[in-house]
Design a protein around this motif. Structure first.
Motif, PDB file in Angstrom:
ATOM      1  N   ALA A  73     -25.526  70.821  54.406  1.00 41.82           N
ATOM      2  CA  ALA A  73     -25.644  70.628  55.860  1.00 41.82           C
ATOM      3  C   ALA A  73     -25.874  69.169  56.268  1.00 41.82           C
ATOM      4  N   PRO A  74     -26.756  68.399  55.582  1.00 38.04           N
ATOM      5  CA  PRO A  74     -26.911  67.000  55.997  1.00 38.04           C
ATOM      6  C   PRO A  74     -25.616  66.196  55.905  1.00 38.04           C
ATOM      7  N   PHE A  75     -24.778  66.486  54.897  1.00 37.94           N
ATOM      8  CA  PHE A  75     -23.524  65.748  54.748  1.00 37.94           C
ATOM      9  C   PHE A  75     -22.510  66.165  55.800  1.00 37.94           C
ATOM     10  N   ILE A  76     -22.517  67.451  56.169  1.00 38.12           N
ATOM     11  CA  ILE A  76     -21.637  67.879  57.259  1.00 38.12           C
ATOM     12  C   ILE A  76     -22.048  67.203  58.560  1.00 38.12           C
ATOM     13  N   GLY A  77     -23.370  67.157  58.806  1.00 36.97           N
ATOM     14  CA  GLY A  77     -23.847  66.449  59.986  1.00 36.97           C
ATOM     15  C   GLY A  77     -23.491  64.968  59.944  1.00 36.97           C
ATOM     16  N   LEU A  78     -23.569  64.381  58.749  1.00 30.71           N
ATOM     17  CA  LEU A  78     -23.204  62.971  58.607  1.00 30.71           C
ATOM     18  C   LEU A  78     -21.728  62.745  58.881  1.00 30.71           C
ATOM     19  N   PHE A  79     -20.902  63.715  58.478  1.00 26.38           N
ATOM     20  CA  PHE A  79     -19.477  63.605  58.795  1.00 26.38           C
ATOM     21  C   PHE A  79     -19.266  63.563  60.302  1.00 26.38           C
ATOM     22  N   GLY A  80     -19.970  64.453  61.025  1.00 28.51           N
ATOM     23  CA  GLY A  80     -19.868  64.430  62.484  1.00 28.51           C
ATOM     24  C   GLY A  80     -20.336  63.114  63.063  1.00 28.51           C
ATOM     25  N   THR A  81     -21.384  62.546  62.477  1.00 28.53           N
ATOM     26  CA  THR A  81     -21.894  61.261  62.951  1.00 28.53           C
ATOM     27  C   THR A  81     -20.877  60.148  62.728  1.00 28.53           C
ATOM     28  N   VAL A  82     -20.300  60.100  61.535  1.00 29.78           N
ATOM     29  CA  VAL A  82     -19.299  59.071  61.226  1.00 29.78           C
ATOM     30  C   VAL A  82     -18.099  59.203  62.158  1.00 29.78           C
ATOM     31  N   TRP A  83     -17.665  60.446  62.383  1.00 29.85           N
ATOM     32  CA  TRP A  83     -16.530  60.641  63.281  1.00 29.85           C
ATOM     33  C   TRP A  83     -16.863  60.180  64.706  1.00 29.85           C
ATOM     34  N   GLY A  84     -18.067  60.511  65.178  1.00 35.56           N
ATOM     35  CA  GLY A  84     -18.456  60.095  66.520  1.00 35.56           C
ATOM     36  C   GLY A  84     -18.549  58.587  66.656  1.00 35.56           C
ATOM     37  N   ILE A  85     -19.040  57.907  65.645  1.00 40.48           N
ATOM     38  CA  ILE A  85     -19.134  56.447  65.695  1.00 40.48           C
ATOM     39  C   ILE A  85     -17.738  55.827  65.657  1.00 40.48           C
ATOM     40  N   MET A  86     -16.866  56.399  64.830  1.00 35.98           N
ATOM     41  CA  MET A  86     -15.478  55.922  64.823  1.00 35.98           C
ATOM     42  C   MET A  86     -14.853  56.072  66.202  1.00 35.98           C
ATOM     43  N   ASN A  87     -15.120  57.183  66.851  1.00 34.80           N
ATOM     44  CA  ASN A  87     -14.583  57.402  68.192  1.00 34.80           C
ATOM     45  C   ASN A  87     -15.141  56.395  69.187  1.00 34.80           C
ATOM     46  N   SER A  88     -16.435  56.031  69.010  1.00 39.26           N
ATOM     47  CA  SER A  88     -17.042  55.037  69.902  1.00 39.26           C
ATOM     48  C   SER A  88     -16.368  53.678  69.734  1.00 39.26           C
ATOM     49  N   PHE A  89     -16.083  53.290  68.505  1.00 36.45           N
ATOM     50  CA  PHE A  89     -15.391  52.023  68.276  1.00 36.45           C
ATOM     51  C   PHE A  89     -13.972  52.062  68.828  1.00 36.45           C
TER      52      PHE A  89
END
Length: 234
Positions: free
Chosen positions: A147-163
């Motif tokens: 679960a922490p890695f799945i959440g981290l994937f969502g975080t990385v994707w969201g940050i990529m979207n912000s950039f």
């Protein structure tokens, strides 16, 4: 309207507290799917926690009652036949009794070998009972580690979207990137929310299962010793 007026208007309607639901609704579709999957996993984790707690309590009470009646009963075989359908200790004793009957069906030719088979039958049944009890705990272990890695994937994707939004709008101000980063970090928070209770429950329940198996093994040892005494007296 000037830039200063726009900033003043934005600050006037800015939220004063964190709204998880709004973060979810404003998130990218990928982040939404990640959050939704983690929420469902968390619901299932808590379902397992409550159901296992009720089940182990019921098993301990029924086993304690059976063992007490077993050692005071004048007809333990009848007690075993009645209790083995829904009682772990009863099934352990039934496994030993079944092996005893098979070993003595044609007469007792090798007492040590028969005693060894009886012990193995009861030990095997005790292990089966523990495995049945622990079969749903694997989901807790999987959720706690993944679960922490799945959440981290969502975080990385969201940050990529912000950039990506920075590049699209040619604006690197905090007002542009903050919403996306907040949504992204929310995915990590949900991942931890699912993982932490799963890890705690898995460690706790694993110890409970091991303790219950040890209890069944001790009961099996006592039954085995009792059978050995009866063979010596026969």
């Amino acid at each position: 309207m000037t830039t200063l007026d726009l900033l003043a208007a934005g600050s006037a309607i800015a939220p004063t507290r964190l709204d998880p639901l709004q973060l979810f609704l404003d998130a990218d579709i990928v982040v939404r799917l990640v959050i939704l999957g983690l929420v469902l996993a968390s619901v299932w984790v808590w379902t397992i926690i409550f159901s296992f707690s009720l089940r182990i309590g019921r098993l301990k009470r029924s086993s304690a009652k059976f063992e007490q009646e077993f050692w005071t009963s004048d007809e333990p075989e009848n007690l075993i036949s009645r209790a083995k359908a829904d009682n772990a200790s009863g099934r352990v004793a039934a496994a030993g009794l079944s092996e005893l009957r098979r070993s003595t069906k044609s007469g007792l030719k090798d007492r040590p070998a028969a005693m060894g088979r009886i012990a193995q039958a009861m030990e095997g049944q005790a292990a089966v009972e523990a495995d049945k009890l622990a079969e749903r705990l694997n989901f807790l272990a999987t959720t706690g580690s993944v679960a922490p890695f799945i959440g981290l994937f969502g975080t990385v994707w969201g940050i990529m979207n912000s950039f990506f939004q920075i590049g699209m709008q040619q604006n690197s101000s905090l007002a542009v990137v903050a919403p996306g980063i907040s949504e992204a970090l929310f995915a990590t928070a949900i991942g931890l929310f699912a993982a932490i209770p799963a890890v705690i429950a898995y460690n706790r329940f694993s110890n409970v299962v091991n303790g219950f198996e040890a209890r069944l093994q001790r009961f099996a040892d006592r039954v085995h010793a009792n059978i050995g005494r009866e063979m010596e007296n026969s």
